[in-house]
Design an enzyme around this catalytic site. Structure first.
Site: not given
Ligand code: EPZ
Length: 420
Positions: A22-23, A115, A120, A122, A124, A303, A396
């Site tokens: 999925k990811n 969520c 979460r 954005v 970055q 995950d 999902r």
């Molecule tokens: C991806 O989410 C995955 N989703 C998530 O899977 C997964 O849990 C996560 O990576 C961590 O491995 C998809 O790939 C679609 P991050 P993502 O940005 O990219 C912080 C599932 O179960 N952060 O790597 O949203 C954030 O708050 C889902 O399939 C910022 O602060 O996660 C977190 O603490 C759930 N600012 C950390 O970074 C930003 O701009 C890592 O989040 C972006 C992230």
């Protein structure tokens, strides 16, 4: 809302096949926006999130034919806007932002809310696009981005972000000149994205390491790509088989991207025997407790945290589980406690799981995708009947989960319109 009824206590035996990731499929569907022409994705899982991504591409103006395991994305008159009523269904929608700005010079994308598992943000994603020359404005819950031709730049992420890295990779692929990304996410899905961008004509190097280089192109072309297997779905079935007992062959397991999970499962006493692309999993007697701390790849994946916590609920000893990636990813804890687990949390990111000898089925509430999978696994371990409510979370991310589990001897039934 639908629920799932699980009758516990049955060992699992047989073969179960892992679907496409999925990811990986979600960001790659967004990458189709980087070129005209027809792109073809294969081995795409049949999931709600895939449907939502197809709906979003349709709203943007692309002609989409979502018939998993195949998805075809054709051309169309694009309006580079992603509305709230679609984005609110799936946070990963943010990944159309980079491609739209890079290709069309502007984008209006709804801010994804937080969520269940955390705020979460954005930031970055937005800082990365600003580094490439985009002007970003936030107003009325939307991100407005404008740019002439994006310019290659050096981007340092404050923390490894999976979709943040993917968004900026896609934007940089059409920027003018060379982009260097530092402190990138290193997940296998990042490497998969680089494979696709290189198929499209980009020049991406270093994917899978903390520093990536991307030579932007004036134009990219459509692609045909078979999505890699889903490492988290694979890990979930390895845990389910270990939890229920019996002997299961999990087919199509990307072993090399599950090392941290496999090491921990073996330390707990799970028998795992890779054979080609398959892994035979079994358990003899009671497992031992192991300590888990989640971290970005190649560390133990967040995950898989809920699934491992569930497995530890009946292990010998006490397991310490630390969640360092998201701030609120223990919502499965009170539900597991209702089934007889002995779990104490300290702050919002540490849990002590004291193994018990018996869990009993109960009515429990799913709260996020992986927590819901962990409650189904708990149902396999518990005596009697477990009803997992709000399983739209499961739909999902887990393709045909009832069929797959029943195919290896579980007793799982979907209950329609169960109420909230
Ligand atoms: C991806 O989410 C995955 N989703 C998530 O899977 C997964 O849990 C996560 O990576 C961590 O491995 C998809 O790939 C679609 P991050 P993502 O940005 O990219 C912080 C599932 O179960 N952060 O790597 O949203 C954030 O708050 C889902 O399939 C910022 O602060 O996660 C977190 O603490 C759930 N600012 C950390 O970074 C930003 O701009 C890592 O989040 C972006 C992230």
């Amino acid at each position: 809302m639908d629920g799932i009824r699980v009758i516990g206590g049955k060992p699992l035996n047989g073969r179960v096949k892992v679907s496409g990731a999925k990811n990986a499929a979600l960001p790659i569907m967004c990458a189709t926006l980087l070129s005209d022409g027809e792109s073809h994705l294969r081995n795409v899982p049949a999931l709600r999130d895939i449907d939502t991504a197809a709906e979003l591409l349709g709203v943007i103006g692309r002609e989409v034919e979502p018939s998993p395991p195949r998805v075809r994305v054709g051309t169309g008159d694009v309006i580079p806007e992603a509305p709230y009523d679609v984005v609110k269904k799936m946070r990963a929608s943010i990944m159309v932002l980079g491609p739209l700005v890079a290709r069309y010079g502007r984008a209006k994308v709804s801010l994804p809310g937080g969520c269940q598992i955390g705020a979460r943000p954005v930031d970055q994603h937005l800082r990365g696009l600003e580094a490439l020359g985009a002007k970003i404005k936030l107003e009325h819950g939307y991100i407005y981005a404008e740019a002439g031709r994006l310019q290659g730049a050096e981007v340092v992420f404050d923390m490894p972000t999976v979709t943040g890295t993917e968004n900026i990779m896609m934007a940089a692929a059409l920027a003018k000149g060379r982009t260097t990304l530092v402190n990138c996410a290193r997940e296998p899905e990042i490497v998969e994205m680089a494979r696709v961008l290189n198929k499209m004509g980009a020049k991406v190097s270093g994917a899978g390491t903390a520093v990536m280089h991307i030579e932007g192109q004036d134009e990219l072309h459509p692609f045909d790509h078979a999505i890699m297997p889903d490492r988290i779905e694979a890990g979930t079935y390895l845990v389910a088989a270990a939890a229920a007992g019996g002997e299961v062959t999990v087919e199509n397991v990307p072993v090399e991207s599950l090392e941290a999970v496999i090491v921990k499962l073996r330390a707990a006493g799970v028998i795992l025997e890779p054979s080609g692309n398959d892994v035979v999993v079994a358990r003899e007697g009671r497992l031992r407790s192991v300590d888990i701390t989640t971290s970005p790849h190649p560390g133990f994946p967040t995950d898989m945290q809920a699934q491992l916590m569930t497995l530890m609920c009946m292990a010998e000893g006490t397991s310490t589980i630390k969640e360092t990636v998201f701030e609120n990813r223990f919502m499965h804890v009170p539900e597991l406690v209702r089934m007889g687990a002995d779990i104490e949390t300290q702050g919002h990111n540490t849990a002590f799981v004291r193994g018990v000898e018996r869990m009993t089925g109960a009515s429990v509430m799913a709260t996020d995708l992986r927590a819901s999978a962990s409650l189904v696994i708990a149902g396999l371990m518990a005596e009697g009947e477990t009803i997992v409510r709000r399983v739209y979370h499961l739909d999902r991310g887990y393709e045909h989960i009832e069929e797959k589990l029943n195919g290896i001897g579980a007793d799982v039934v979907r209950i329609h319109s169960l109420g909230p």
